[in-house]
Design a protein around this motif. Structure first.
Motif, PDB file in Angstrom:
ATOM      1  N   GLY A  56       0.815  -1.212   0.000  1.00 20.95           N
ATOM      2  CA  GLY A  56       0.000   0.000   0.000  1.00 20.95           C
ATOM      3  C   GLY A  56       0.844   1.256   0.000  1.00 20.95           C
ATOM      4  O   GLY A  56       0.333   2.365  -0.150  1.00 20.95           O
ATOM      5  N   ASN A  57       2.162   1.096   0.147  1.00 21.96           N
ATOM      6  CA  ASN A  57       3.082   2.230   0.018  1.00 21.96           C
ATOM      7  C   ASN A  57       3.474   2.425  -1.449  1.00 21.96           C
ATOM      8  O   ASN A  57       4.262   3.308  -1.766  1.00 21.96           O
ATOM      9  CB  ASN A  57       4.331   2.008   0.868  1.00 21.96           C
ATOM     10  N   SER A  58       2.908   1.585  -2.321  1.00 21.25           N
ATOM     11  CA  SER A  58       3.188   1.731  -3.749  1.00 21.25           C
ATOM     12  C   SER A  58       1.875   1.973  -4.493  1.00 21.25           C
ATOM     13  O   SER A  58       1.736   2.966  -5.210  1.00 21.25           O
ATOM     14  CB  SER A  58       3.873   0.466  -4.260  1.00 21.25           C
ATOM     15  N   LEU A  59       0.929   1.071  -4.300  1.00 20.32           N
ATOM     16  CA  LEU A  59      -0.438   1.279  -4.804  1.00 20.32           C
ATOM     17  C   LEU A  59      -1.392   0.839  -3.706  1.00 20.32           C
ATOM     18  O   LEU A  59      -1.448  -0.344  -3.366  1.00 20.32           O
ATOM     19  CB  LEU A  59      -0.688   0.444  -6.069  1.00 20.32           C
ATOM     20  N   GLY A  60      -2.136   1.773  -3.170  1.00 20.61           N
ATOM     21  CA  GLY A  60      -3.062   1.453  -2.086  1.00 20.61           C
ATOM     22  C   GLY A  60      -4.138   0.484  -2.550  1.00 20.61           C
ATOM     23  O   GLY A  60      -4.462   0.401  -3.740  1.00 20.61           O
ATOM     24  N   ALA A  61      -4.708  -0.257  -1.591  1.00 23.64           N
ATOM     25  CA  ALA A  61      -5.797  -1.203  -1.897  1.00 23.64           C
ATOM     26  C   ALA A  61      -7.047  -0.436  -2.327  1.00 23.64           C
ATOM     27  O   ALA A  61      -7.166   0.776  -2.119  1.00 23.64           O
ATOM     28  CB  ALA A  61      -6.081  -2.037  -0.656  1.00 23.64           C
ATOM     29  N   LEU A  62      -7.979  -1.172  -2.909  1.00 21.17           N
ATOM     30  CA  LEU A  62      -9.214  -0.563  -3.431  1.00 21.17           C
ATOM     31  C   LEU A  62     -10.213  -0.294  -2.301  1.00 21.17           C
ATOM     32  O   LEU A  62     -10.706  -1.231  -1.668  1.00 21.17           O
ATOM     33  CB  LEU A  62      -9.834  -1.524  -4.451  1.00 21.17           C
ATOM     34  N   PRO A  63     -10.543   0.985  -2.063  1.00 23.06           N
ATOM     35  CA  PRO A  63     -11.567   1.273  -1.056  1.00 23.06           C
ATOM     36  C   PRO A  63     -12.954   0.849  -1.562  1.00 23.06           C
ATOM     37  O   PRO A  63     -13.272   1.008  -2.752  1.00 23.06           O
ATOM     38  CB  PRO A  63     -11.488   2.793  -0.881  1.00 23.06           C
ATOM     39  N   ALA A 239       4.719  21.728  -0.266  1.00 26.87           N
ATOM     40  CA  ALA A 239       4.819  20.267  -0.209  1.00 26.87           C
ATOM     41  C   ALA A 239       4.058  19.677  -1.392  1.00 26.87           C
ATOM     42  O   ALA A 239       3.145  20.305  -1.925  1.00 26.87           O
ATOM     43  CB  ALA A 239       4.250  19.739   1.105  1.00 26.87           C
ATOM     44  N   VAL A 240       4.478  18.503  -1.785  1.00 24.77           N
ATOM     45  CA  VAL A 240       3.768  17.770  -2.843  1.00 24.77           C
ATOM     46  C   VAL A 240       3.595  16.334  -2.362  1.00 24.77           C
ATOM     47  O   VAL A 240       4.270  15.898  -1.429  1.00 24.77           O
ATOM     48  CB  VAL A 240       4.567  17.759  -4.173  1.00 24.77           C
ATOM     49  N   GLY A 241       2.714  15.615  -3.016  1.00 26.05           N
ATOM     50  CA  GLY A 241       2.567  14.204  -2.654  1.00 26.05           C
ATOM     51  C   GLY A 241       1.642  13.506  -3.625  1.00 26.05           C
ATOM     52  O   GLY A 241       0.907  14.154  -4.371  1.00 26.05           O
ATOM     53  N   CYS A 242       1.709  12.197  -3.624  1.00 27.41           N
ATOM     54  CA  CYS A 242       0.817  11.456  -4.508  1.00 27.41           C
ATOM     55  C   CYS A 242      -0.360  10.932  -3.693  1.00 27.41           C
ATOM     56  O   CYS A 242      -0.343  10.954  -2.469  1.00 27.41           O
ATOM     57  CB  CYS A 242       1.558  10.315  -5.191  1.00 27.41           C
ATOM     58  N   SER A 243      -1.375  10.453  -4.399  1.00 26.76           N
ATOM     59  CA  SER A 243      -2.555   9.981  -3.672  1.00 26.76           C
ATOM     60  C   SER A 243      -2.837   8.511  -3.955  1.00 26.76           C
ATOM     61  O   SER A 243      -3.850   7.990  -3.536  1.00 26.76           O
ATOM     62  CB  SER A 243      -3.768  10.837  -4.028  1.00 26.76           C
ATOM     63  N   TYR A 244      -1.929   7.857  -4.684  1.00 24.09           N
ATOM     64  CA  TYR A 244      -2.196   6.440  -4.995  1.00 24.09           C
ATOM     65  C   TYR A 244      -1.515   5.480  -4.028  1.00 24.09           C
ATOM     66  O   TYR A 244      -1.665   4.277  -4.167  1.00 24.09           O
ATOM     67  CB  TYR A 244      -1.810   6.107  -6.440  1.00 24.09           C
ATOM     68  N   LYS A 245      -0.764   5.995  -3.062  1.00 22.35           N
ATOM     69  CA  LYS A 245      -0.116   5.092  -2.100  1.00 22.35           C
ATOM     70  C   LYS A 245      -1.038   4.927  -0.882  1.00 22.35           C
ATOM     71  O   LYS A 245      -2.063   4.275  -0.976  1.00 22.35           O
ATOM     72  CB  LYS A 245       1.255   5.628  -1.725  1.00 22.35           C
ATOM     73  N   TYR A 246      -0.676   5.525   0.259  1.00 26.62           N
ATOM     74  CA  TYR A 246      -1.478   5.321   1.462  1.00 26.62           C
ATOM     75  C   TYR A 246      -2.895   5.875   1.313  1.00 26.62           C
ATOM     76  O   TYR A 246      -3.823   5.399   1.949  1.00 26.62           O
ATOM     77  CB  TYR A 246      -0.793   5.951   2.679  1.00 26.62           C
ATOM     78  N   LEU A 247      -3.066   6.902   0.485  1.00 25.69           N
ATOM     79  CA  LEU A 247      -4.398   7.506   0.352  1.00 25.69           C
ATOM     80  C   LEU A 247      -5.329   6.664  -0.522  1.00 25.69           C
ATOM     81  O   LEU A 247      -6.518   6.958  -0.624  1.00 25.69           O
ATOM     82  CB  LEU A 247      -4.284   8.938  -0.202  1.00 25.69           C
ATOM     83  N   SER A 248      -4.773   5.652  -1.186  1.00 25.39           N
ATOM     84  CA  SER A 248      -5.562   4.649  -1.911  1.00 25.39           C
ATOM     85  C   SER A 248      -6.460   5.232  -3.005  1.00 25.39           C
ATOM     86  O   SER A 248      -7.568   4.731  -3.243  1.00 25.39           O
ATOM     87  CB  SER A 248      -6.417   3.826  -0.926  1.00 25.39           C
TER      88      SER A 248
END
Ligand SMILES: Cc1ncc(COP(=O)(O)O)c(C=O)c1O
Length: 430
Positions: A56-63, A239-248
């Motif tokens: 999930g630190n690479s691609l979060g699971a499907l909510p 700051a920047v960040g992605c949303s596909y890791k922990y944010l799923s």
């Protein structure tokens, strides 16, 4: 229940090291799961049976809320409401509305976060914006251990704007700031090291940068949604960040940029797209930035991905980021202890203040070991040259998962199963 591996007596053959775990770990895990205040949140995710998901630190699971939200976005909003959705379904405001929701998870008050584009694009705008906020200063200090795209983009922007990037290891950063601080426009560092899982001192390094008159650009890809970041309280600039890791948020989900309120009026994005214009539907010939954080918008956002992300963020409803952090540390503590019991070396700091939400384990044949693990239902990933990476999202990973994943790892090492020829072939994405 008796488990031959959990109860294995060390070494059938005295020459071979034992990679078996003692059965008490399983009992402890069951107790910890039973007392876990976040255990119910796992139901908000759709994980396949028989899989322990430590990536999930690479691609979060499907909510669980995402399929229905996407169905609505496609059939009702796009299919029926058509172009009217920009107004009727809040498409136009989505980047700031979702930005504000992300803001609640990273400690940013409303009006400072925009969601959209990729992290790489946001890094480009962040570095350019920081350099323009510090005219006359021409150096950006960057982390040599950053995720590569950060370095590529930072150096490209610096080159375009006549600045220089100096790669300074995080341990040497305070001294570098003291020595050449006058020239430094910004420091650009990853909050959590993507390879080792080491957590950087965001508060202390931000203060050190400010003492030198420099700004901070933090990449939160591996901390957003995994631990409290407290951007406002820590006085972070950008700051920047992605949303596909922990944010799923899903594969290719849009990234985000935070610009502290005090900098927004002076933040001059390099990518001056029409969505960031003060009067986008005036169709004016010249660019004039929107007065607020909207100026960090660029072009038409990927709405389907955005709406999937918005639904995904609902998984955090009622979840306190401090509880997430407490569980994350307990999960990684247990994992580190278990892999230690197998005699494996971890690269991840033992000290809580220095640890993100992933654990890096060293092995000379990481690809083969990870392929064998994935075949047995334990999904992590690999980073060169010798790192097995395991990410722990406390929203859906439990303590029994930790013990079971290490039990399987032990079995693979003990039996040498990873040496099978089929695990010698490397996939494109690792
Ligand atoms: C720290 C960090 N920054 C950036 C990225 C990737 O950026 P992008 O989303 O543009 O591919 C990653 C991807 O794993 C990352 O770990």
């Amino acid at each position: 229940m008796s488990d031959p591996l959990l109860n294995a007596v060390a070494g059938d053959s005295p020459a071979r090291p034992s990679f078996a775990l003692d059965s008490t770990y399983r009992t402890r895990a069951a107790e910890l799961d039973a007392a876990d205040p976040l255990a119910h949140v796992r139901e908000r995710f759709l994980l396949p049976a028989g899989v322990i998901y430590l990536d999930g630190n690479s691609l979060g699971a499907l909510p669980a809320a995402v399929p229905e939200a996407l169905n609505d976005a496609v059939h009702r909003q796009w299919g029926t409401d058509l172009i009217r959705s920009w107004n009727a379904n809040g498409w136009w405001e989505a980047p700031t509305r979702i930005g504000d929701t992300i803001g609640t998870l990273v400690g940013a008050a409303p009006g400072q976060v925009v969601c959209g584009d990729s992290t790489s694009v946001q890094i480009f705008n962040a570095v350019a914006g920081a350099l323009r906020l510090r005219p006359g200063r021409t150096v950006v200090l960057a982390d040599p251990d950053s995720f590569p795209t950060d370095l590529y983009l930072t150096e490209s922007v610096a080159d375009l704007l006549g600045a220089k990037v100096r790669r300074v290891p995080v341990a040497e950063l305070p001294a570098a700031l003291r020595a050449e601080g006058d020239a430094v426009a910004a420091i650009a560092y990853n909050h959590v090291d993507y390879r080792s899982g080491a957590l950087r001192d965001l508060r202390g390094l931000t203060a050190a940068a400010h003492d030198a008159g420099a700004l901070t650009i933090w990449d939160l890809c591996h901390s957003a949604g995994a631990l409290p970041v407290d951007l406002d309280a820590n006085d972070v600039d950008i700051a920047v960040g992605c949303s596909y890791k922990y944010l799923s948020g899903g594969p290719g989900a849009p990234a985000f940029i935070y610009v502290a309120a005090r900098h927004i009026a002076g933040f001059a994005p390099a990518l001056t797209g029409w969505h960031g214009h003060a009067n986008p539907f005036g169709m004016e010939a010249g660019y004039a930035p929107a007065p607020g954080i909207e100026r960090a918008r660029i072009g038409t956002p990927p709405l389907l991905s955005m709406l999937a992300l918005e639904a995904a963020l609902g998984a955090y409803e009622g979840v306190d980021m401090r509880a997430v952090r407490t569980k994350s540390l307990a999960l990684t503590d247990l994992f580190i202890e278990c892999v230690g019991a197998l005699g494996l070396e971890t690269l991840t700091p033992a000290e809580h203040a220095l640890r993100g939400s992933q654990v890096a384990v060293r092995h000379s044949e990481p690809h083969a070991v990870m392929s064998a693990l994935i075949d047995r239902g334990v999904i992590g990933d690999v980073r060169p040259p010798d790192v097995l990476r395991f990410g722990f999202n406390p929203l859906y990973v439990g303590y029994a998962d930790v013990v079971e994943s290490v039990r399987i790892l032990g079995d693979i090492l003990e039996t040498g199963a990873y040496k099978d020829a089929r695990y010698a072939v490397r996939a494109t994405v690792t």
